[in-house]
Design a protein around this motif. Structure first.
Motif, short mmCIF file in Angstrom:
data_model
loop_
_atom_site.label_atom_id
_atom_site.label_comp_id
_atom_site.label_asym_id
_atom_site.label_seq_id
_atom_site.Cartn_x
_atom_site.Cartn_y
_atom_site.Cartn_z
N LYS A 178 0.84 -1.20 0.00
CA LYS A 178 0.00 0.00 0.00
C LYS A 178 0.86 1.24 0.00
N VAL A 179 0.47 2.22 -0.81
CA VAL A 179 1.09 3.53 -0.79
C VAL A 179 0.01 4.51 -0.36
N THR A 180 0.31 5.32 0.65
CA THR A 180 -0.67 6.25 1.15
C THR A 180 -0.02 7.61 1.40
N GLU A 181 -0.84 8.61 1.57
CA GLU A 181 -0.32 9.96 1.79
C GLU A 181 -0.24 10.27 3.28
N THR A 182 0.70 11.11 3.61
CA THR A 182 0.85 11.57 4.99
C THR A 182 -0.45 12.15 5.51
N GLY A 183 -0.81 11.76 6.73
CA GLY A 183 -2.01 12.28 7.35
C GLY A 183 -3.26 11.46 7.14
N THR A 184 -3.21 10.47 6.27
CA THR A 184 -4.38 9.63 6.03
C THR A 184 -4.39 8.44 6.98
N PRO A 185 -5.57 7.95 7.32
CA PRO A 185 -5.64 6.75 8.16
C PRO A 185 -5.42 5.50 7.31
N VAL A 186 -4.80 4.52 7.94
CA VAL A 186 -4.51 3.26 7.26
C VAL A 186 -4.82 2.11 8.21
N THR A 187 -5.46 1.08 7.70
CA THR A 187 -5.72 -0.12 8.49
C THR A 187 -5.17 -1.33 7.78
N LEU A 188 -4.37 -2.09 8.52
CA LEU A 188 -3.84 -3.36 8.04
C LEU A 188 -4.58 -4.47 8.76
N ARG A 189 -4.88 -5.52 7.99
CA ARG A 189 -5.66 -6.61 8.56
C ARG A 189 -4.84 -7.89 8.60
N CYS A 190 -4.98 -8.61 9.69
CA CYS A 190 -4.38 -9.93 9.83
C CYS A 190 -5.49 -10.92 10.11
N HIS A 191 -5.57 -11.95 9.30
CA HIS A 191 -6.60 -12.97 9.44
C HIS A 191 -5.93 -14.33 9.62
N ASP A 198 -8.70 -8.15 24.14
CA ASP A 198 -7.57 -8.01 25.07
C ASP A 198 -6.30 -7.71 24.31
N THR A 199 -5.78 -6.50 24.49
CA THR A 199 -4.57 -6.11 23.78
C THR A 199 -3.60 -5.41 24.73
N ASP A 200 -2.35 -5.33 24.31
CA ASP A 200 -1.35 -4.64 25.11
C ASP A 200 -0.30 -4.03 24.18
N LYS A 201 0.40 -3.03 24.71
CA LYS A 201 1.39 -2.32 23.90
C LYS A 201 2.70 -3.08 23.83
N GLY A 202 3.39 -2.86 22.70
CA GLY A 202 4.74 -3.35 22.57
C GLY A 202 5.73 -2.22 22.75
N GLY A 261 1.44 6.04 17.90
CA GLY A 261 0.95 6.28 16.55
C GLY A 261 0.16 5.13 15.97
N TYR A 262 0.03 4.05 16.74
CA TYR A 262 -0.69 2.86 16.30
C TYR A 262 -1.78 2.48 17.30
N SER A 263 -2.86 1.93 16.77
CA SER A 263 -3.88 1.33 17.61
C SER A 263 -4.27 -0.01 17.00
N VAL A 264 -4.84 -0.88 17.83
CA VAL A 264 -5.24 -2.20 17.36
C VAL A 264 -6.63 -2.52 17.86
N SER A 265 -7.22 -3.49 17.20
CA SER A 265 -8.51 -4.00 17.67
C SER A 265 -8.63 -5.46 17.31
N ARG A 266 -9.30 -6.18 18.20
CA ARG A 266 -9.54 -7.60 17.94
C ARG A 266 -10.95 -7.94 18.44
N SER A 267 -11.87 -7.95 17.51
CA SER A 267 -13.27 -8.23 17.84
C SER A 267 -13.62 -9.70 17.63
N LYS A 268 -12.77 -10.42 16.89
CA LYS A 268 -12.96 -11.84 16.66
C LYS A 268 -11.63 -12.54 16.82
N THR A 269 -11.66 -13.79 17.19
CA THR A 269 -10.41 -14.54 17.38
C THR A 269 -9.54 -14.49 16.14
N GLU A 270 -10.15 -14.56 14.97
CA GLU A 270 -9.38 -14.71 13.75
C GLU A 270 -8.83 -13.41 13.16
#
Lengths: 114, 110
Positions: A11-24, A54-58, A63-72
């Motif tokens: 992905k290429v994005t511009e400064t200031g835009t929101p970006v979401t990466l997904r892991c399944h 349930d999440t925790d910081k590394g 500058g990052y946030s995460v969410s996990r609403s489903k196990t997968e």
């Protein structure tokens, strides 16, 4: 290969835009991790999850946030992308935390912030 | 604060030679020390791992040597092959987190 799918892969994005990466994952593993990889820095943990909602910081969570609403699914969001967040992002999963089996990595998501 | 220090950054070895990568750690709470191998465009994959109550572990051509008193561990690749050319990461585990070294880019000359 562990059943881990990252999207988008590039992905290429511009400064200031929101970006979401997904892991399944299809392994029903409890633990999920987001790392970033940069030349000269190795792999650095951003956030991790030890269960649904349930999440925790590394070590580099600013500058990052995460969410996990489903196990997968484990989502990584850059609220307002900056050039310093140009990196390769790896999702990883583990069955019983790193106290049990080892972690398995996805193929990576290449993010460029211009 | 770098908790796992890895050296060298890059390494060139002749085919058939021995590749040696070293790591040092500071936190005595680490209880598991894996090594990962990464090929270009791919995610890291577990290569071999050791616990601190063992001084050596061997799997095929790959051996980990562990020195608990010195807080050091190393990866030895015997009879190095061009297919071993990759980036190698040492790591250390504490609780639910794995901390990685900065990586060593290994190139095996044919």
């Amino acid at each position: 290969d562990a059943g881990i799918t990252q999207s988008p892969r590039h992905k290429v994005t511009e400064t200031g835009t929101p970006v979401t990466l997904r892991c399944h994952q299809t392994e029903n593993h409890r633990y999920m991790y987001w790392y970033r990889q940069d030349p000269g820095h190795g792999l650095r943990l951003i956030h991790y999850s030890y269960g649904v909602k349930d999440t925790d910081k590394g070590e580099v969570s600013d500058g990052y946030s995460v969410s996990r609403s489903k196990t997968e699914d484990f989502l990584l969001t850059l609220e307002s992308a900056t050039s310093s967040q140009t990196s390769v992002y790896f999702c990883a999963i583990s069955e019983s935390g790193v106290s049990g089996n080892t972690i398995y990595f996805g193929e990576g998501s290449w993010l460029t912030v211009v | 604060q770098q908790q796992v220090k890895q050296s060298p950054q890059s390494l060139i070895v002749q085919k058939g030679g021995i590749s040696i990568i070293n790591c040092a750690y500071e936190n005595t709470a680490f209880d598991y020390f894996p090594w990962y191998q990464q090929f270009p465009g791919k995610g890291p994959a577990l290569l071999i791992a050791i616990r601190p109550d063992v001084s050596e572990k061997k799997e095929g051509r790959f051996t980990i040597s562990f020195n608990k008193s010195a807080k050091q561990f190393s990866l030895h690749i015997m009879d190095s092959q061009p297919g071993d050319s990759a980036t190698y990461f040492c790591a250390a585990r504490r609780r639910d987190k794995i901390i990685f070294g900065k990586g060593t880019r290994l190139h095996i000359l044919p």
